[in-house]
Structures are given as C-alpha cells and as structure tokens.
Write an enzyme that holds these catalytic residues in place. Structure first.
Site, PDB file in Angstrom:
ATOM      1  N   HIS A 242       0.804  -1.231   0.000  1.00 50.51           N
ATOM      2  CA  HIS A 242       0.000   0.000   0.000  1.00 50.51           C
ATOM      3  C   HIS A 242       0.838   1.284   0.000  1.00 50.51           C
ATOM      4  O   HIS A 242       0.636   2.177  -0.820  1.00 50.51           O
ATOM      5  CB  HIS A 242      -0.875   0.033   1.259  1.00 50.51           C
TER       6      HIS A 242
HETATM    7  C1  BDR Z   1      -2.375   0.663   5.614  1.00 53.55           C
HETATM    8  O1  BDR Z   1      -2.516   0.145   6.932  1.00 53.55           O
HETATM    9  C2  BDR Z   1      -1.280  -0.239   7.442  1.00 53.55           C
HETATM   10  O2  BDR Z   1      -1.383  -1.475   8.067  1.00 53.55           O
HETATM   11  C3  BDR Z   1      -0.301  -0.225   6.285  1.00 53.55           C
HETATM   12  O3  BDR Z   1       0.990   0.162   6.717  1.00 53.55           O
HETATM   13  C4  BDR Z   1      -0.885   0.779   5.342  1.00 53.55           C
HETATM   14  O4  BDR Z   1      -0.453   2.092   5.652  1.00 53.55           O
HETATM   15  C5  BDR Z   1      -3.115  -0.249   4.654  1.00 53.55           C
HETATM   16  O5  BDR Z   1      -4.459  -0.318   4.987  1.00 53.55           O
END
Ligand code: BDR
Ligand code: CA
Length: 310
Positions: A242
């Site tokens: 992400h």
């Molecule tokens: C986001 O949530 C976190 O767990 C990850 O680092 C990312 O920023 C994804 O939903």
C-alpha cells in the site's frame, strides 16, 4: 536538479518500510524529515523502526521526529498481525546508532513548511492522519502552504481491510481523517482501490532481492513477510504494498490515474467507522480539492523501487 522537498509521516510497518526505502534512495527527493505516528504498532516502536530503516539506508542526514502516540479520540489500535509484533516483520529490532531528533513531529512538520516558499514542501502520509490533523488545528494556513499531499488511506470499490467498510489508516483515527478532509487542504488519497493493484508477486520480490543491496534486501524481506501474512490470513499469494503508492506518485505521477472528488469520513457509526464516502458527481463534489487514485501501473511502481534501491 530541482529536488522535491518532502516530509514522510509514517508508522513502520512493513509496507511503510518499503516506501521509506524508495524515498531514501531517490535523489530527486529532498527528504526534510520523517515523522512518526502510532498505528501499526505503538509510536515508540514506529519511531525506533524509522531510525533502524534510516540507518540501513545510510541516510542519517534525515531527522526522525516522534509524533502522536495516540489517535485524537480513539484508543490506539494496532495491526501487528500484518506487520509482526515489532512492526518490521522478520527483522529483529536493534538499537539504532542515531537518536530521535528534538521536537515533536507536528512541530517539525509545521516549521519545515513555514520555513519554505508556499507550495514547495510535499507530504506523504503513510499511517493514521493524526499528526496532519493536529498540525492543521494548530496552523490552519498549512492548508494553503503545503505542496502536494499524498495519503495512503480509504477504500471504495474494494471494500475495507480492517472492517467490511474501512481501510486501516482511516479506521484507526477517523476523527483525524475527517478533520483533514474538511480542512480545505488539497489531498490525493491512495486507497485500497489503487493499492490493491500494486502487489508483490513472487517474481517481483525475487527481482528486488537479486539486487543484493542493504536497501533492496530490506525491501524484499518486508515483502516476503507480507506474502506470508497474505497466505495465512487473507488467502492470497501476492500482498499489496500500500504505502509505496503515495511516494511512487510523487516521483512518477504518470503511473497513477486520479479522479477529482469529495471525500467524507464516517465517524458516528461503529459499524462503518472510517468508511470513506467518495463522491465523484461533479455537481455535488465540484468545489472539493480532493483526488482519488483509481488505478496504478504496478510494473512501473516496481521498476521504480528496483531503480532506487540498487
Ligand atoms: C495501511 O494500513 C497499514 O497497516 C499499512 O501500513 C498501510 O499504511 C493499509 O491499509
Ligand atoms: Ca502504514
């Protein structure tokens, strides 16, 4: 070269770590500071992790400032099952040689932006938006002074990843996200609709690992951990990375398609807490300065991480 000044606000976190490697390796960026927030793991750990990653990347010129250790109103949550108890997957924690910079992350953000020409300092937010909301409360003019603001958060077409409705970063501090979205700040949101297109396949992880540099080794190890989690918890094989998306966009905007919109955040309902309502209809959304990433060129994003960690 005219480098883009940038602050990264993050909660490392395995995908934050990959994004940090990209930023640490990109000479096009003038990385002014890394600020931390509690999110995936508590802020004490995200701050230590940011310092560990900075040391691995040999970027001790970049200050790491500790930011908010709790959401505006909610209890701190965590996502240790996706990042490991210490936040960096398989990587064992170590005590970084260089310490935390003086000054709270929120002050560091405000001061860095105010010290430069309006519109010149970009911000990438890779965790809950607590620090940005606090900065805007204290200095509302930031909404006009900040340069491009790229946030990993939200979900529309894809549904949520922490509840049926919500993506983790927005869910973890929905009031902060709501304040940011109402502030008049132009924000580009990279939600799950785009980030689920940027997946670490076996071949992509192996190609990064083959570079055999400390930064590439670290990025590959983070993605391997995510792959194990994806197999065990989600039932897939190639995990989304992400947090790479906002940083990749700052380097290569052509790799993403964006749509103008108005984004509102649900804060009242427990069932849909942190849902992002993304309104594309121009007649309704016309005056809002938000953009939503609708698609990503994953090969292009992985070419970038290969290029910057070699
Ligand atoms: C986001 O949530 C976190 O767990 C990850 O680092 C990312 O920023 C994804 O939903
Ligand atoms: Ca994150």
């Amino acid at each position: 070269m005219n480098r883009q000044a940038l602050i990264i606000d993050c909660d490392p976190g395995v995908d934050d770590a990959v994004a940090l490697m990209l930023a640490f390796g990109a000479s096009e960026l003038d990385l002014l500071a890394v600020t931390t927030v509690g999110g995936n793991v508590p802020q004490v750990k995200t701050t230590r992790n940011a310092r560990m990653l900075r040391q691995i990347a040999d970027r001790e010129d970049v200050p790491v400032h500790a930011g908010a250790d709790r959401p505006l109103r909610r209890k701190p949550a965590g996502a240790g099952e996706f990042h490991g108890a210490e936040g960096l997957g398989f990587m064992a924690p170590f005590a970084p040689a260089k310490g935390v910079a003086d000054g709270h992350g929120v002050d560091a953000l405000i001061n860095a932006v105010n010290a430069r020409e309006p519109g010149t300092v970009a911000l990438a937010v890779l965790g809950p938006m607590t620090n940005l909301a606090l900065a805007l409360r204290r200095e509302p003019m930031l909404a006009k002074r900040l340069g491009p603001v790229a946030v990993m958060g939200g979900a529309r077409r894809e549904g949520g990843n922490i509840t049926a409705s919500a993506e983790f970063n927005v869910w973890a501090d929905p009031e902060a996200a709501d304040e940011v979205m109402r502030s008049g700040l132009p924000v580009t949101l990279f939600g799950l609709d785009a980030t689920h297109q940027v997946r670490a396949t076996d071949a992509r992880i192996a190609a990064v690992a083959d570079l055999r540099t400390p930064m590439a080794d670290t990025a590959a190890a983070m993605m391997r951990f995510s792959q194990q989690v994806e197999r065990e918890i989600v039932g897939g094989d190639a995990p989304p990375v992400h947090d790479l998306c906002p940083v990749a966009w700052l380097l290569r905007p052509d790799l993403f398609d964006l749509a103008p919109c108005r984004i509102q955040v649900e804060t009242a309902s427990e069932l849909t807490r942190g849902h992002t309502a993304v309104e594309f209809r121009a007649g309704v959304a016309g005056s809002q300065p938000h953009r939503w990433a609708v698609s990503a060129d994953a090969n292009g994003v992985f070419d970038l991480i290969m290029d910057k960690t070699r």
